[in-house]
Design a protein around this motif. Structure first.
Motif, mmCIF file in Angstrom:
data_model
loop_
_atom_site.group_PDB
_atom_site.id
_atom_site.type_symbol
_atom_site.label_atom_id
_atom_site.label_comp_id
_atom_site.label_asym_id
_atom_site.label_seq_id
_atom_site.Cartn_x
_atom_site.Cartn_y
_atom_site.Cartn_z
ATOM 1 N N LEU A 270 0.831 -1.197 0.000
ATOM 2 C CA LEU A 270 0.000 0.000 0.000
ATOM 3 C C LEU A 270 0.873 1.258 0.000
ATOM 4 N N PRO A 271 0.346 2.384 -0.499
ATOM 5 C CA PRO A 271 1.147 3.610 -0.635
ATOM 6 C C PRO A 271 1.755 4.121 0.663
ATOM 7 N N ASP A 272 1.095 3.868 1.802
ATOM 8 C CA ASP A 272 1.605 4.403 3.067
ATOM 9 C C ASP A 272 2.681 3.522 3.697
ATOM 10 N N GLY A 273 3.110 2.470 2.998
ATOM 11 C CA GLY A 273 4.147 1.589 3.527
ATOM 12 C C GLY A 273 3.613 0.331 4.186
ATOM 13 N N SER A 274 2.323 0.318 4.488
ATOM 14 C CA SER A 274 1.720 -0.891 5.038
ATOM 15 C C SER A 274 1.442 -1.876 3.903
ATOM 16 N N PHE A 275 0.897 -3.030 4.228
ATOM 17 C CA PHE A 275 0.588 -4.006 3.196
ATOM 18 C C PHE A 275 -0.586 -4.862 3.648
ATOM 19 N N GLU A 276 -1.224 -5.507 2.690
ATOM 20 C CA GLU A 276 -2.347 -6.395 2.976
ATOM 21 C C GLU A 276 -1.983 -7.822 2.584
ATOM 22 N N VAL A 277 -2.440 -8.771 3.382
ATOM 23 C CA VAL A 277 -2.302 -10.185 3.040
ATOM 24 C C VAL A 277 -3.682 -10.831 3.088
ATOM 25 N N ARG A 278 -3.896 -11.746 2.171
ATOM 26 C CA ARG A 278 -5.133 -12.527 2.169
ATOM 27 C C ARG A 278 -4.772 -13.979 2.429
ATOM 28 N N LEU A 279 -5.425 -14.592 3.387
ATOM 29 C CA LEU A 279 -5.125 -15.966 3.735
ATOM 30 C C LEU A 279 -6.398 -16.726 4.047
ATOM 31 N N ARG A 280 -6.306 -18.035 3.964
ATOM 32 C CA ARG A 280 -7.439 -18.907 4.290
ATOM 33 C C ARG A 280 -7.202 -19.534 5.655
ATOM 34 N N VAL A 281 -8.219 -19.508 6.493
ATOM 35 C CA VAL A 281 -8.069 -19.933 7.882
ATOM 36 C C VAL A 281 -9.140 -20.964 8.223
ATOM 37 N N THR A 282 -8.739 -22.093 8.781
ATOM 38 C CA THR A 282 -9.682 -23.084 9.284
ATOM 39 C C THR A 282 -9.606 -23.209 10.797
ATOM 40 N N ASN A 283 -8.568 -22.629 11.394
ATOM 41 C CA ASN A 283 -8.389 -22.718 12.846
ATOM 42 C C ASN A 283 -8.467 -21.309 13.440
ATOM 43 N N PRO A 284 -9.628 -20.884 13.963
ATOM 44 C CA PRO A 284 -9.767 -19.530 14.507
ATOM 45 C C PRO A 284 -8.800 -19.249 15.646
ATOM 46 N N ALA A 285 -8.479 -20.281 16.424
ATOM 47 C CA ALA A 285 -7.554 -20.078 17.545
ATOM 48 C C ALA A 285 -6.166 -19.688 17.038
ATOM 49 N N TRP A 286 -5.748 -20.309 15.924
ATOM 50 C CA TRP A 286 -4.448 -19.959 15.336
ATOM 51 C C TRP A 286 -4.440 -18.502 14.894
ATOM 52 N N LEU A 287 -5.528 -18.064 14.227
ATOM 53 C CA LEU A 287 -5.597 -16.687 13.752
ATOM 54 C C LEU A 287 -5.627 -15.710 14.930
ATOM 55 N N ALA A 288 -6.386 -16.051 15.961
ATOM 56 C CA ALA A 288 -6.452 -15.172 17.138
ATOM 57 C C ALA A 288 -5.079 -15.015 17.772
ATOM 58 N N ARG A 289 -4.340 -16.116 17.870
ATOM 59 C CA ARG A 289 -2.994 -16.053 18.457
ATOM 60 C C ARG A 289 -2.070 -15.191 17.598
ATOM 61 N N LEU A 290 -2.183 -15.320 16.268
ATOM 62 C CA LEU A 290 -1.369 -14.509 15.366
ATOM 63 C C LEU A 290 -1.670 -13.026 15.544
ATOM 64 N N LEU A 291 -2.950 -12.680 15.626
ATOM 65 C CA LEU A 291 -3.338 -11.274 15.746
ATOM 66 C C LEU A 291 -2.963 -10.698 17.098
ATOM 67 N N ASP A 305 -16.013 -9.088 11.967
ATOM 68 C CA ASP A 305 -16.372 -9.943 13.107
ATOM 69 C C ASP A 305 -15.180 -10.735 13.614
ATOM 70 N N VAL A 306 -14.183 -10.979 12.749
ATOM 71 C CA VAL A 306 -12.971 -11.659 13.210
ATOM 72 C C VAL A 306 -12.250 -10.795 14.236
ATOM 73 N N ALA A 307 -12.115 -9.504 13.947
ATOM 74 C CA ALA A 307 -11.474 -8.580 14.886
ATOM 75 C C ALA A 307 -12.277 -8.477 16.178
ATOM 76 N N VAL A 308 -13.611 -8.484 16.060
ATOM 77 C CA VAL A 308 -14.462 -8.405 17.255
ATOM 78 C C VAL A 308 -14.249 -9.620 18.148
ATOM 79 N N ASP A 309 -14.188 -10.805 17.538
ATOM 80 C CA ASP A 309 -13.983 -12.032 18.324
ATOM 81 C C ASP A 309 -12.626 -12.023 19.016
ATOM 82 N N VAL A 310 -11.586 -11.566 18.298
ATOM 83 C CA VAL A 310 -10.252 -11.522 18.889
ATOM 84 C C VAL A 310 -10.198 -10.492 20.014
ATOM 85 N N ALA A 311 -10.838 -9.346 19.817
ATOM 86 C CA ALA A 311 -10.865 -8.321 20.869
ATOM 87 C C ALA A 311 -11.583 -8.838 22.109
#
Length: 324
Positions: A270-291, A305-311
Motif C-alpha cells: 500500500l502507498p503508506d508503507g503498510s501491506f495487505e495479506v489474504r489468507l485462508r483460515v480453518t483454525n480460529p484459535a491460530w488466527l487469534a494467536r497470530l493477531l 467480526d474476526v477482529a471483534v472475536d479476537v478483541a
C-alpha cells in the motif's frame, strides 16, 4: 528427526519393486541402497509382512522367507501384485507430465545433475507414451534463487550436514545462523528452506532468495525432539481443503515477516508503507494467536467480526488477569 509417513511409503513400495527384480538381497545391502539403517529395513519388512490386498487373510499378504531373514537375507516370496507394471490412462499420464515439468524447473532439481537426470528420463518416457496430449502441458515453478545456494543446500540435505546461512530478513537485517536443514519447499513463486535454527532455538523457514551465502559444515544434523519438521505449507493446504475462511489483514511494514513465513494467497503493498495479506483460515484459535501476538502491527481486519472475536478474547483474558 521423525520420518514423514509419505517418505516411508515411497521406500516401502520401492523395496518390494526392487526385490522382485533383484532377488534375495542382504539386509546391509538393502539398507545402503535406500540410505537407511539395517534396523529400519527390518522394521520396514515387519510392516510389509502385514500388508496386502483386500481380504487380508494370510494368502492375501506380502510374504518373505523368514528363515532367510534370520540369516540377514531379504527374500521376497509373494509381492501380491505390487510388482505388476502400472498402467496409466491419458488423464493420469498428462497429470504426471505436468507435475514432472513443474518439478524440472525447480531450483532443487536443477542444482542436482543426478536428480535432474531422473526427472528428465521419466518425463521423456511419459511424454512419448502420451503423445500429443502431453505437448499442450507447460508448467513452471521456482523463483529467483541463486543456483549456487540451492546446490549447497541440496548437498547438505543429501549428506545430513548442518549449514551456516548469511541471511537478510524482511526488515533488511543481516544475520548469520547455524541451521539443521530439513527440506526445501517451493510455494507459489519462491523456494524455502525449512529447518532447525540454532540461533532461534526452534523451527524456522528461510526464503532462498534472501540467503546471501551458505556454507556446508562437517557437523551432522541432530534430532530435535521438541521441533516440528512437518511442512507448514502442506499443513495449511490440508486445512484449507476442509472449510477455509478467507481473511484479509492490513499490517504495518514491521510485520513483513508474516507475508514470508505464513502461507498467504496474496500480498499487496500500500502507498503508506503498510501491506495487505489474504489468507485462508480453518483454525480460529491460530488466527487469534497470530493477531494478538502482533497486535501493534495489525491495522485492519476483514471481515470485521474476526477482529471483534479476537478483541473479546483479549478482554476476557484481561478480566481473568485483573481478577487474580
Amino acid at each position: 528427526m521423525a520420518e514423514r509417513a509419505d517418505d516411508r511409503l515411497v521406500r516401502l513400495l520401492g523395496i518390494v519393486a526392487y526385490l522382485d527384480g533383484a532377488g534375495p538381497v542382504g539386509v546391509e545391502d538393502l539398507a545402503r541402497r535406500f540410505a537407511v539403517s539395517p534396523a529400519r529395513i527390518r522394521e520396514d519388512i515387519d510392516a510389509l509382512w502385514v500388508t496386502g490386498t483386500p481380504g487380508y487373510m494370510p494368502d492375501d499378504l506380502i510374504d518373505f522367507d523368514a528363515f532367510s531373514l534370520d540369516e540377514g537375507l531379504v527374500n521376497l516370496t509373494q509381492g501380491r501384485g505390487l510388482t505388476r507394471p502400472l498402467r496409466l490412462g491419458t488423464r493420469e499420464a498428462v497429470a504426471l507430465v505436468a507435475a514432472l515439468r513443474a518439478m524440472s524447473t525447480t531450483p532443487a532439481v536443477q542444482a542436482d545433475d543426478a536428480r535432474a537426470g531422473v526427472v528428465a528420463s521419466a518425463l521423456s518416457k511419459l511424454s512419448a507414451a502420451t503423445g500429443e496430449a502431453a505437448s499442450a502441458v507447460d508448467v513452471r515453478l521456482g523463483g529467483d534463487e541463486d543456483a549456487r545456494v540451492v546446490g549447497e543446500l541440496t548437498r547438505a540435505l543429501a549428506g545430513g550436514r548442518r549449514v551456516r546461512l548469511r541471511y537478510v530478513d524482511a526488515a533488511d537485517a543481516t544475520s548469520e545462523r547455524d541451521v539443521d536443514p530439513w527440506r526445501l519447499v517451493t510455494q507459489s513463486d519462491a523456494t524455502y528452506l525449512v529447518g532447525w535454527c540454532h540461533r532461534a532455538g526452534g523451527r524456522r523457514t528461510f526464503r532462498l532468495d534472501r540467503v546471501l551465502q551458505v556454507t556446508v559444515s562437517d557437523v551432522a544434523v541432530v534430532e530435535h525432539p521438541d521441533g516440528d519438521e512437518s511442512d507448514v505449507f502442506a499443513q495449511v493446504a490440508s486445512q484449507a481443503s476442509r472449510s477455509p475462511r478467507v481473511v484479509t489483514l492490513r499490517l504495518a511494514s514491521t510485520a513483513r515477516w508474516i507475508a514470508e513465513e505464513v502461507p498467504v494467497e496474496q500480498v499487496a503493498d500500500l502507498p503508506d508503507g503498510s501491506f495487505e495479506v489474504r489468507l485462508r483460515v480453518t483454525n480460529p484459535a491460530w488466527l487469534a494467536r497470530l493477531l494478538l501476538t502482533n497486535a501493534p502491527d495489525v491495522l485492519a481486519v476483514d471481515p470485521v467480526d474476526v477482529a471483534v472475536d479476537v478483541a473479546q478474547a483479549a478482554r476476557s483474558a484481561l478480566d481473568v488477569y485483573d481478577a487474580s
